[in-house]
Design an enzyme around this catalytic site. Structure first.
Site, PDB file in Angstrom:
ATOM      1  N   SER A   1       0.862  -1.188   0.000  1.00 56.64           N
ATOM      2  CA  SER A   1       0.000   0.000   0.000  1.00 56.64           C
ATOM      3  C   SER A   1       0.890   1.226   0.000  1.00 56.64           C
ATOM      4  O   SER A   1       2.043   1.176   0.456  1.00 56.64           O
ATOM      5  CB  SER A   1      -0.886  -0.005   1.250  1.00 56.64           C
ATOM      6  OG  SER A   1      -1.513   1.249   1.445  1.00 56.64           O
TER       7      SER A   1
ATOM      8  N   TYR B   1      -2.176  -0.962  10.440  1.00 56.45           N
ATOM      9  CA  TYR B   1      -2.138  -1.006   8.980  1.00 56.45           C
ATOM     10  C   TYR B   1      -0.874  -0.320   8.464  1.00 56.45           C
ATOM     11  O   TYR B   1      -0.159  -0.861   7.614  1.00 56.45           O
ATOM     12  CB  TYR B   1      -3.385  -0.345   8.395  1.00 56.45           C
ATOM     13  CG  TYR B   1      -3.537  -0.553   6.908  1.00 56.45           C
ATOM     14  CD1 TYR B   1      -4.051  -1.738   6.402  1.00 56.45           C
ATOM     15  CD2 TYR B   1      -3.160   0.441   6.004  1.00 56.45           C
ATOM     16  CE1 TYR B   1      -4.187  -1.938   5.038  1.00 56.45           C
ATOM     17  CE2 TYR B   1      -3.295   0.258   4.640  1.00 56.45           C
ATOM     18  CZ  TYR B   1      -3.807  -0.934   4.153  1.00 56.45           C
ATOM     19  OH  TYR B   1      -3.929  -1.127   2.790  1.00 56.45           O
TER      20      TYR B   1
END
Length: 262
Positions: free
Chosen positions: A133, A146
């Site tokens: 990501s 995350y």
């Protein structure tokens, strides 16, 4: 990497980027081994691809299970796509939250690499794809787990590329911002203010791309042997700004966070 008639294994293939990757690799001529814990989604992906004539094997597989990874790689694979991921808890989370997100977003990659690298070294070829990501290059407002797990996934992919590149093994690391997937829809629909803060930061940072766009760029990178895939081209400038002046970048992120809260 010659994708035509190669064997490509993809985790988290039941929806989102995983399903789009399966479709794009199939269109490029690959034979597929697909895994997911979502049996209904996995079956839908497999049926869709089988209807086009693609060769597909679908397995119930948890990316955090060493046994399930071994099952997905029982047949020699040429490309392994570590795509499965979770958003995790907002804020600092609990011990259990950290165990879960690191298990799926990082250790699953490590487990797969342990199985595959010796095989690929012996064959002199193979390609590992880590779907990370932009949060792994920048950060993720609202969700420490995350942000940290995706940073770790990027770091692990870099390590693989350095360590095994001379053995004929390629590595590609995919770092998008917002992608139109069920994961993004879930956090956008959340009533938890902390979760919504993270969701709003994703959609506020740039355009939300289709999973197909990300998949097509990923397949092209594998074919060309490129490491970094940035579907949102502005991430490169954001990263350059971060490296050039870290304090200024942090101040800018704090301003962005205040604007979302305001």
């Amino acid at each position: 990497m010659d994708i035509d008639n190669s064997v490509v294994a993809i985790t988290g293939a039941g929806s989102g980027i995983g399903r789009a990757l399966a479709e794009s690799f199939a269109a490029a001529g690959a034979r597929l081994v697909l895994g997911d814990v979502d049996d209904a989604g996995l079956a839908a992906t497999a049926d869709r691809l089988a209807a086009t004539g693609a060769a597909v094997t679908a397995l119930h597989a948890d990316a955090s299970s060493a046994d399930d990874i071994a099952a997905m790689t029982a047949e020699p694979v040429d490309v392994f796509v570590a795509n499965a991921g979770v958003m995790g808890a907002p804020g600092l989370g609990t011990e259990a939250d950290w165990d879960r997100i690191l298990d799926v977003n990082l250790r699953a990659h490590v487990r797969a690499a342990r199985v595959l690298m010796p095989q690929w070294q012996a064959r002199g070829r193979g390609h590992f794809v880590a779907v990370a990501s932009a949060a792994g290059l920048l950060t993720q407002i609202g969700a420490a787990g995350y942000a940290v797990s995706k940073h770790a996934a990027v770091g692990f992919a870099e390590w693989l590329a350095v360590t095994y590149g001379d053995d004929g093994i390629g590595v590609t690391c995919v770092c998008p911002m917002g992608v139109d997937t069920a994961l993004l829809s879930t956090i956008l629909d959340s009533t938890d203010p902390a979760v919504r803060l993270g969701a709003d930061s994703v959609v506020g940072a740039g355009a939300v791309l289709s999973a197909h766009d990300v998949a097509e760029q990923t397949v092209a990178a594998v074919r060309d042997g490129r490491f970094l895939v940035l579907p949102h081209t502005e991430v490169r400038d954001m990263l350059a700004g971060k490296v050039a002046d870290h304090d200024r970048w942090i101040a800018g992120m704090r301003r962005f966070q205040r604007s979302l809260r305001g």
